[in-house]
Design an enzyme around this catalytic site. Structure first.
Site, PDB file in Angstrom:
ATOM      1  N   HIS A 133       4.307  -2.541   3.247  1.00 39.99           N
ATOM      2  CA  HIS A 133       3.897  -0.965   2.667  1.00 39.99           C
ATOM      3  C   HIS A 133       5.334  -0.384   1.681  1.00 39.99           C
ATOM      4  O   HIS A 133       6.095  -1.012   3.101  1.00 39.99           O
ATOM      5  CB  HIS A 133       3.369  -0.047   3.602  1.00 39.99           C
TER       6      HIS A 133
ATOM      7  N   ASP B  56       0.260  -1.479   0.427  1.00 36.06           N
ATOM      8  CA  ASP B  56      -0.176   0.211   0.057  1.00 36.06           C
ATOM      9  C   ASP B  56       0.569   1.649   0.337  1.00 36.06           C
ATOM     10  O   ASP B  56       2.413   1.131  -0.166  1.00 36.06           O
ATOM     11  CB  ASP B  56      -1.064   0.100   1.431  1.00 36.06           C
TER      12      ASP B  56
END
Length: 767
Positions: free
Chosen positions: A256, A104
């Protein structure tokens, strides 16, 4: 009093310069519009940059702990992938011993390339949920990501919690991200992950309508089974542990590649991949999970069909059997991807291009403005120091230019339609304490200026006045005519709308006791300062002009002798060829020429003249445009002064750089400083930006107050300074930008006549 009238001649045809003047006049409005559009474009670029960084339109609200009473249990208890085939929400779970690795918040120029390198090294595909603003800033990374065979999804454009946003904002966040993907990699996607989302059991009554709405648009929403919590930076071992599903369960795993320091994620990623492969796990994309389920259903029902996409529709260009493992998923067009075509592709490329411009422009401007700010502050400091030194030096009792200058001088008054002012001008000269002859050069006036001048001279009993009439040829020609007609070796030049104090001429000519002095600048004052424009210009004259001239005087590089009040050695004027018609700023032109001839130009602050400020904004624009453009013309004409040697080259070495930097370059940047200030007040930190603006205003007030003190002016006019900074200064910036555009595109204007009221006379109690 004598009058000289030239013989009547046939009206000559317009010269090449005059024809160019007409063309330049016709271009005035387009150039103003172009100047405004330029400032608007730069403002738009700044707003775009702020939007990309979520400074404009950013929303940091995150919803937590809301009820989920309206969310179906099948969703809350289902798998991490929600599809809306046929309008029916269904969930998809990741098969056993399968990892759908997702990242993400990217792309990030530091960490995403490292993640991609590791994935390529271990032949592992991943799904990246990208923030549109980051995609538009780093399109090359996204292109490499897709080319490498990875899958991408939408993570909104500015990373906002969509449950707080309006329907229009939601669509804008999605559309802009899709355009960014189209511009970066030539694709769009059907995958979506909401910022701040986790597992499906966290879906609530506020977010569920968003997922349904996006599902109706063809989006597949993706959640997680296992969260590495790498954003907490717990260490490599903890990231690997938290990302590992229990037993042999399959999982959608969240990591991430952006949003902060991701060094631990990069270190943990190869360790995690090797660990999961050792446990017999395979890696796939989100679409790979969906395709695997579709294949299982077809096998269970004993049917076979064409390859299906993430939302169940036929996807052209995706060969059968291409799914799951990275080795067989190297096609650019993954199952969730669509090839961007037509308007979407071109709009996407335009967005990426605009962002590239903003990414280059805003930092460059920031650095440039920082340099300009330091330079301006340095100039303020230098002005204060040198102005004080100048004041102390010139006001010493023992200071003297030499033996007093008592011989008569010639005062030249060029006049064009000055019926309102010429009588006051002559009346003020009649009180002169220094012997003078007055030469009024009527430059083809059509309002009876010469007759009024003769009548005023007769009524005042002035036998020392000559009125010379000439066909309209411009102010420089009028001044040259006066210089040729002058009887004395010192000539004083003034405007036809200006009045002198009784002692002005005597004070003005005293520096000529020094044989090195070739010209003297006087102290121009605004007479009609009771008007708003007059008060603003009064502040500018005292601070911006006279304080400057003190500094330039000590540095021996005075750039301009004001047309309202200046004195010259007649031989110096003739030596440089007289007043030139090459520029609109004949006063600046001849001042520089006299410098280059090796003569000294000084400032005499005790010689005061009173002039009339423009009565309207239109007249003010016209006046300042002529000054600004004329100054640029004069500097360009004398650009070779930069290489002049010896004492005559001092203006080129010192004055030219100072004038270019502080009268052209820094004022051009000044509107951007104001735009940045407003931008900061609205979108970043109102208190800090307001404090900075007040600090700069405070410094300017200190400089202005000191200038007022040196000139013996009343401080009450400084109350107008904040308003001057907000209104008058902005207009001056636009005038300068207008002048710059005119200079770049060519053109010339003739002597422009401002409408005068004749209300300025010698102030009471003076002279």
């Amino acid at each position: 009093m004598t009058t000289t009238t030239p013989p009547r001649r046939r009206r000559r045809a317009p010269t090449r310069i005059e024809r160019a003047a007409g063309k330049a006049a016709a271009l005035q409005k387009p150039r103003v519009i172009l100047a405004g559009l330029l400032l608007l474009a730069l403002t738009s670029v700044m707003l775009l940059d702020g939007y990309l960084r979520a400074e404009v339109g950013g929303d940091q609200r995150v919803r937590d702990g809301a009820s989920a009473s309206e969310v179906p249990d099948t969703i809350l208890d289902g798998g991490p992938i929600i599809t809306f085939r046929g309008g029916q929400a269904t969930t998809v779970s990741v098969p056993a011993k399968t990892i759908a690795l997702t990242f993400d918040d990217g792309p990030n120029p530091t960490y995403t390339p490292d993640v991609l390198k590791i994935l390529d090294q271990y032949d592992v595909p991943a799904t990246f949920f990208l923030v549109g603003s980051m995609v538009s800033r780093y399109p090359d990374i996204v292109e490499d990501m897709v080319e490498q065979g990875n899958e991408v999804g939408v993570h909104t454009f500015t990373h906002v919690d969509l449950s707080y946003q309006s329907e229009a904002r939601i669509r804008r966040e999605m559309t802009q991200t899709q355009l960014a993907l189209a511009g970066a990699a030539g694709i769009t996607t059907t995958l979506f992950r909401a910022p701040y989302s986790s597992k499906t059991d966290a879906v609530d009554n506020y977010s569920w309508p968003v997922y349904k709405e996006l599902g109706a648009d063809g989006y597949t929403s993706v959640f997680v089974d296992t969260d590495s919590d790498d954003w907490k930076k717990p260490g490599v071992s903890k990231i690997v542990e938290w990302a590992t599903p229990s037993g042999t369960s399959g999982a959608s795993v969240l990591m991430h590649d952006a949003g902060g320091d991701r060094e631990q994620t990069v270190e943990a990623l190869p360790v995690y991949i090797k660990k999961m492969k050792a446990k017999g796990y395979t890696f796939t994309t989100v679409s790979g999970v969906i395709e695997a389920q579709n294949a299982s259903r077809r096998q269970s029902s004993g049917t076979a069909g064409p390859e299906q996409g993430a939302t169940g529709e036929q996807l052209p260009g995706v060969p059968n059997g291409q799914r799951g493992a990275r080795g067989s998923a190297t096609s650019r067009l993954q199952a969730a991807h669509r090839e961007a075509t037509g308007a979407t592709l071109y709009e996407g490329k335009a967005l990426v291009g605009a962002v590239a411009v903003a990414e280059w422009t805003v930092p460059t401007l920031s650095v440039g403005l920082a340099v300009v700010g330091v330079a301006v502050m340095g100039r303020f400091g230098m002005m204060l120091i040198l102005a004080r030194r100048h004041y102390r030096q010139r006001n010493k009792r023992r200071f003297s230019w030499g033996p007093p200058v008592t011989r008569p001088v010639s005062v030249i008054v060029p006049a064009y339609n000055e019926k309102e002012c010429i009588a006051n001008t002559l009346k003020s000269l009649a009180r002169s304490t220094h012997p003078i002859e007055i030469i009024v050069v009527d430059d083809g006036s059509t309002d009876g200026t010469s007759e009024i001048a003769r009548s005023a001279a007769d009524s005042l009993g002035m036998a020392n006045v000559r009125v010379i009439r000439q066909e309209n040829a411009g102010k420089p020609a009028a001044l040259n005519n006066g210089v040729r007609s002058a009887s004395h070796d010192i000539v004083v030049m003034m405007d036809g709308d200006t009045v002198f104090e009784a002692d002005t001429v005597r004070q003005l000519v005293q520096p000529f006791a020094d044989p090195e002095v070739g010209a003297v600048a006087g102290n121009a004052k605004v007479g009609n300062r009771d008007t708003v424009i007059g008060a603003w210009q009064h502040i500018e004259y005292v601070m911006g002009f006279n304080l400057d001239r003190r500094m330039y005087d000590l540095l021996r590089c005075m750039p301009t002798i004001p047309g309202a009040i200046g004195a010259f050695r007649r031989e110096a004027v003739l030596e440089v060829g007289g007043m030139s018609e090459d520029t609109l700023a004949e006063d600046t032109d001849i001042t520089i020429a006299i410098h280059r001839a090796g003569r000294r130009v000084v400032y005499q602050e005790h010689a005061r003249a009173w002039t009339e400020a423009p009565g309207s904004l239109k007249q003010l624009w016209s006046q300042r445009y002529r000054w600004s453009y004329g100054t640029m013309q004069a500097l360009w004409k004398h650009r070779k002064s930069l290489t002049d040697k010896g004492p005559s080259g001092r203006f080129g070495r010192v004055g030219m750089p100072l004038v270019v930097v502080f009268q052209i370059v820094t004022p051009v940047f000044a509107p951007l400083i104001d735009v940045f200030t407003v931008y900061s007040m609205i979108f970043i930190d109102l208190k800090a930006a307001l404090l900075a603006w007040c600090a700069v205003l405070g410094i300017q007030l200190v400089c202005a107050a000191y200038a007022f003190r040196l000139d013996g002016e009343k401080y009450r006019f400084l109350l107008m300074m904040p308003l001057q900074q907000l209104a008058y200064r902005q207009m001056m910036y636009l005038v300068l930008i207008h002048s710059c555009i005119t200079a770049l595109t060519g053109g010339r204007l003739r002597w422009q006549k401002l409408k005068r009221t004749g209300e300025v006379g010698t102030p009471a109690g003076v002279g």
